[in-house]
Design a protein around this motif. Structure first.
Motif, PDB file in Angstrom:
ATOM      1  N   ALA A  77       0.829  -1.211   0.000  1.00 42.77           N
ATOM      2  CA  ALA A  77       0.000   0.000   0.000  1.00 42.77           C
ATOM      3  C   ALA A  77       0.857   1.252   0.000  1.00 42.77           C
ATOM      4  N   ARG A  78       1.964   1.222   0.730  1.00 46.99           N
ATOM      5  CA  ARG A  78       2.887   2.358   0.716  1.00 46.99           C
ATOM      6  C   ARG A  78       3.482   2.528  -0.677  1.00 46.99           C
ATOM      7  N   ASN A  79       3.843   1.427  -1.322  1.00 50.78           N
ATOM      8  CA  ASN A  79       4.347   1.494  -2.691  1.00 50.78           C
ATOM      9  C   ASN A  79       3.284   2.046  -3.638  1.00 50.78           C
ATOM     10  N   LEU A  80       2.052   1.643  -3.407  1.00 47.55           N
ATOM     11  CA  LEU A  80       0.934   2.131  -4.213  1.00 47.55           C
ATOM     12  C   LEU A  80       0.836   3.647  -4.140  1.00 47.55           C
ATOM     13  N   GLY A  81       0.897   4.191  -2.922  1.00 49.23           N
ATOM     14  CA  GLY A  81       0.821   5.639  -2.771  1.00 49.23           C
ATOM     15  C   GLY A  81       1.951   6.355  -3.473  1.00 49.23           C
ATOM     16  N   SER A  82       3.151   5.781  -3.413  1.00 47.35           N
ATOM     17  CA  SER A  82       4.299   6.386  -4.090  1.00 47.35           C
ATOM     18  C   SER A  82       4.098   6.378  -5.602  1.00 47.35           C
ATOM     19  N   CYS A  83       3.571   5.284  -6.132  1.00 42.73           N
ATOM     20  CA  CYS A  83       3.285   5.220  -7.573  1.00 42.73           C
ATOM     21  C   CYS A  83       2.275   6.284  -7.981  1.00 42.73           C
ATOM     22  N   GLU A  84       1.249   6.454  -7.178  1.00 44.39           N
ATOM     23  CA  GLU A  84       0.232   7.457  -7.476  1.00 44.39           C
ATOM     24  C   GLU A  84       0.838   8.859  -7.534  1.00 44.39           C
ATOM     25  N   LYS A  85       1.715   9.150  -6.566  1.00 47.85           N
ATOM     26  CA  LYS A  85       2.359  10.465  -6.538  1.00 47.85           C
ATOM     27  C   LYS A  85       3.257  10.657  -7.747  1.00 47.85           C
ATOM     28  N   LEU A  86       3.985   9.638  -8.141  1.00 46.21           N
ATOM     29  CA  LEU A  86       4.868   9.732  -9.302  1.00 46.21           C
ATOM     30  C   LEU A  86       4.076   9.947 -10.585  1.00 46.21           C
ATOM     31  N   ILE A  87       2.940   9.295 -10.701  1.00 42.05           N
ATOM     32  CA  ILE A  87       2.090   9.495 -11.880  1.00 42.05           C
ATOM     33  C   ILE A  87       1.570  10.929 -11.908  1.00 42.05           C
ATOM     34  N   GLU A  88       1.122  11.402 -10.773  1.00 35.64           N
ATOM     35  CA  GLU A  88       0.618  12.771 -10.673  1.00 35.64           C
ATOM     36  C   GLU A  88       1.692  13.787 -11.074  1.00 35.64           C
ATOM     37  N   ALA A 143      18.729  16.313  -7.681  1.00 36.20           N
ATOM     38  CA  ALA A 143      18.318  16.063  -6.301  1.00 36.20           C
ATOM     39  C   ALA A 143      17.348  17.098  -5.754  1.00 36.20           C
ATOM     40  N   GLU A 144      17.236  18.251  -6.402  1.00 36.00           N
ATOM     41  CA  GLU A 144      16.318  19.287  -5.919  1.00 36.00           C
ATOM     42  C   GLU A 144      14.855  18.930  -6.174  1.00 36.00           C
ATOM     43  N   TYR A 145      14.616  17.928  -6.990  1.00 35.03           N
ATOM     44  CA  TYR A 145      13.255  17.538  -7.347  1.00 35.03           C
ATOM     45  C   TYR A 145      12.929  16.171  -6.746  1.00 35.03           C
ATOM     46  N   PRO A 146      11.667  15.931  -6.424  1.00 34.55           N
ATOM     47  CA  PRO A 146      11.306  14.696  -5.705  1.00 34.55           C
ATOM     48  C   PRO A 146      11.466  13.415  -6.505  1.00 34.55           C
ATOM     49  N   ILE A 147      11.478  13.496  -7.841  1.00 33.10           N
ATOM     50  CA  ILE A 147      11.547  12.275  -8.647  1.00 33.10           C
ATOM     51  C   ILE A 147      12.807  11.483  -8.322  1.00 33.10           C
ATOM     52  N   GLU A 148      13.931  12.183  -8.221  1.00 33.13           N
ATOM     53  CA  GLU A 148      15.204  11.516  -7.918  1.00 33.13           C
ATOM     54  C   GLU A 148      15.139  10.797  -6.587  1.00 33.13           C
ATOM     55  N   ARG A 149      14.496  11.411  -5.610  1.00 26.86           N
ATOM     56  CA  ARG A 149      14.383  10.821  -4.271  1.00 26.86           C
ATOM     57  C   ARG A 149      13.525   9.558  -4.305  1.00 26.86           C
ATOM     58  N   PHE A 150      12.369   9.629  -4.973  1.00 23.35           N
ATOM     59  CA  PHE A 150      11.515   8.446  -5.077  1.00 23.35           C
ATOM     60  C   PHE A 150      12.253   7.304  -5.773  1.00 23.35           C
TER      61      PHE A 150
END
Length: 383
Positions: A248-259, A345-352
């Protein structure tokens, strides 16, 4: 089957979404740079009851069941994964053992403090010689009078630097193999218990892991969790229970990345038009969304099975395997859609992208999940 949440879960889910968007996300870069969760965020999380998700109401928790927990984990997965891991490790493998296998005295002693966040939980199974080979434990527990004396070490223990109570697996009878392993509730202040230095990790900043050492560590007999010799079985149950939550945590991360990817693709202009209009970008997004939707269905199906007390060994391994693999694929495509910015690194994509990698390793590698699935298939079809 479409999961319908109760009004209480929906209300809590919406509250957590607001908290994530307005309080945690704005501090995500600070968490990443300082490698620590702001005390303000942890205190707000405690006030919201997030540390008591797994704990029944009679012991001060919310006790919302696995479907409810997954609904909240899904929201938590949308933000910094280090923060999410602090909560998830505590409410998952850090506390489930006491909730499910503890006796009444143990529950009343530990669960109220764990529900409030006063006492953080951790799970200690992995050792230098016992990772995927989880029965190859070297930590021993010898009974002497009204105490067990533990000697050995564990490593990669999530929450160890902040935890107050640990579910620990140790060998009480080496001649019995897996049946000679016993689980114990160990407090950080027990004599002979030592926490090592924080381990520096590629990702999950703010979530700290460390080695722990037992040097003639004294554990009262009443702190045996379950029965002597049932430790390995307990460990498997604890890990299986937590796998839907991790998915479920992975699911939420995927949703955020798609957004994030959709918004960027709509704003980024190349060749006179948004890159969203490029067919390859559309295909990436379609693949990301399709796999994420499949993960959603699998996650809540397994969660419902857990709440119905059905056997979920195979299904839990499947959802852990699929969830981590999907998260990594979605993160990879999100970096590709963002191009150079996705690598900054200033953007969240790299962190995810960095945080996604550990999901194929911790709480059982992808390869071990395949072994579990295959073993269950053999039992189902060939026995």
């Amino acid at each position: 089957m479409l999961t319908q949440f109760s009004e209480d879960i929906t209300f809590l889910k919406e509250g957590v979404r607001d908290f994530i968007d307005n309080e945690v996300d704005p501090l995500a870069m600070e968490i990443e740079e300082t490698d620590s969760i702001p005390e303000k965020i942890l205190n707000m999380s405690k006030e919201m009851g997030l540390f008591g998700l797994s704990i029944p109401e009679e012991y001060g928790g919310i006790g919302i069941g696995m479907v409810g927990k997954c609904a909240i984990y899904e929201e938590l997965g949308r933000t910094h994964n280090g923060y999410t891991t602090v909560i998830g490790a505590h409410t998952g493998i850090g506390s489930v053992g006491i909730v499910e296998m503890g006796n009444e005295e143990q529950k009343r002693k530990y669960l109220p403090k764990m529900a409030s966040g006063e006492m953080i939980g951790a799970f200690a199974l992995t050792e230098p010689s016992a990772g995927s080979h989880a029965t190859n434990l070297k930590t021993t527990a010898v009974r002497k009078g009204d105490k067990y004396i533990l000697n050995g070490s564990k490593h990669y223990i999530t929450n160890a630097p902040i935890a107050g109570v640990f579910t620990v697996m140790a060998v009480t009878d080496a001649s019995k193999g897996a049946k000679g392993i016993t689980s114990f509730i160990v407090e950080k202040d027990f004599p002979g218990f030592i926490i090592g230095k924080n381990e520096k990790k590629m990702g999950l900043h703010g979530s700290h892991s460390a080695e722990i050492f037992f040097e003639d560590c004294e554990v009262p007999v009443e702190n045996v969790l379950g029965e002597e010799g049932q430790g390995y079985v307990n460990a498997l149950k604890i890990l299986a229970n937590g796998r839907a939550g991790l998915a479920a945590r992975n699911l939420g991360s995927c949703e955020k990345l798609i957004e994030l990817s959709i918004n960027y693709a709509n704003e980024r202009i190349q060749f006179g038009k948004p890159i969203f209009e490029q067919q390859i970008i559309q295909h990436y997004l379609a693949e990301m969304a399709t796999e994420t939707e499949a993960l959603r269905s699998m996650t809540y199906r397994v969660a419902e099975m857990v709440d119905q007390e059905k056997k979920v060994i195979k299904e839990a391994a499947m959802v852990k395997l699929f969830g981590s693999e999907v998260y990594n694929r979605v993160a990879d495509k999100a970096v590709q859609i963002h191009g150079g910015i996705g690598y900054i690194a200033e953007y969240p994509i790299e962190r995810f992208y960095r945080d996604a990698r550990i999901t194929k390793i911790y709480e059982g590698t992808s390869e071990i999940q395949k072994n579990i699935i295959a073993a269950q298939l053999k039992r189902e079809y060939l026995s």
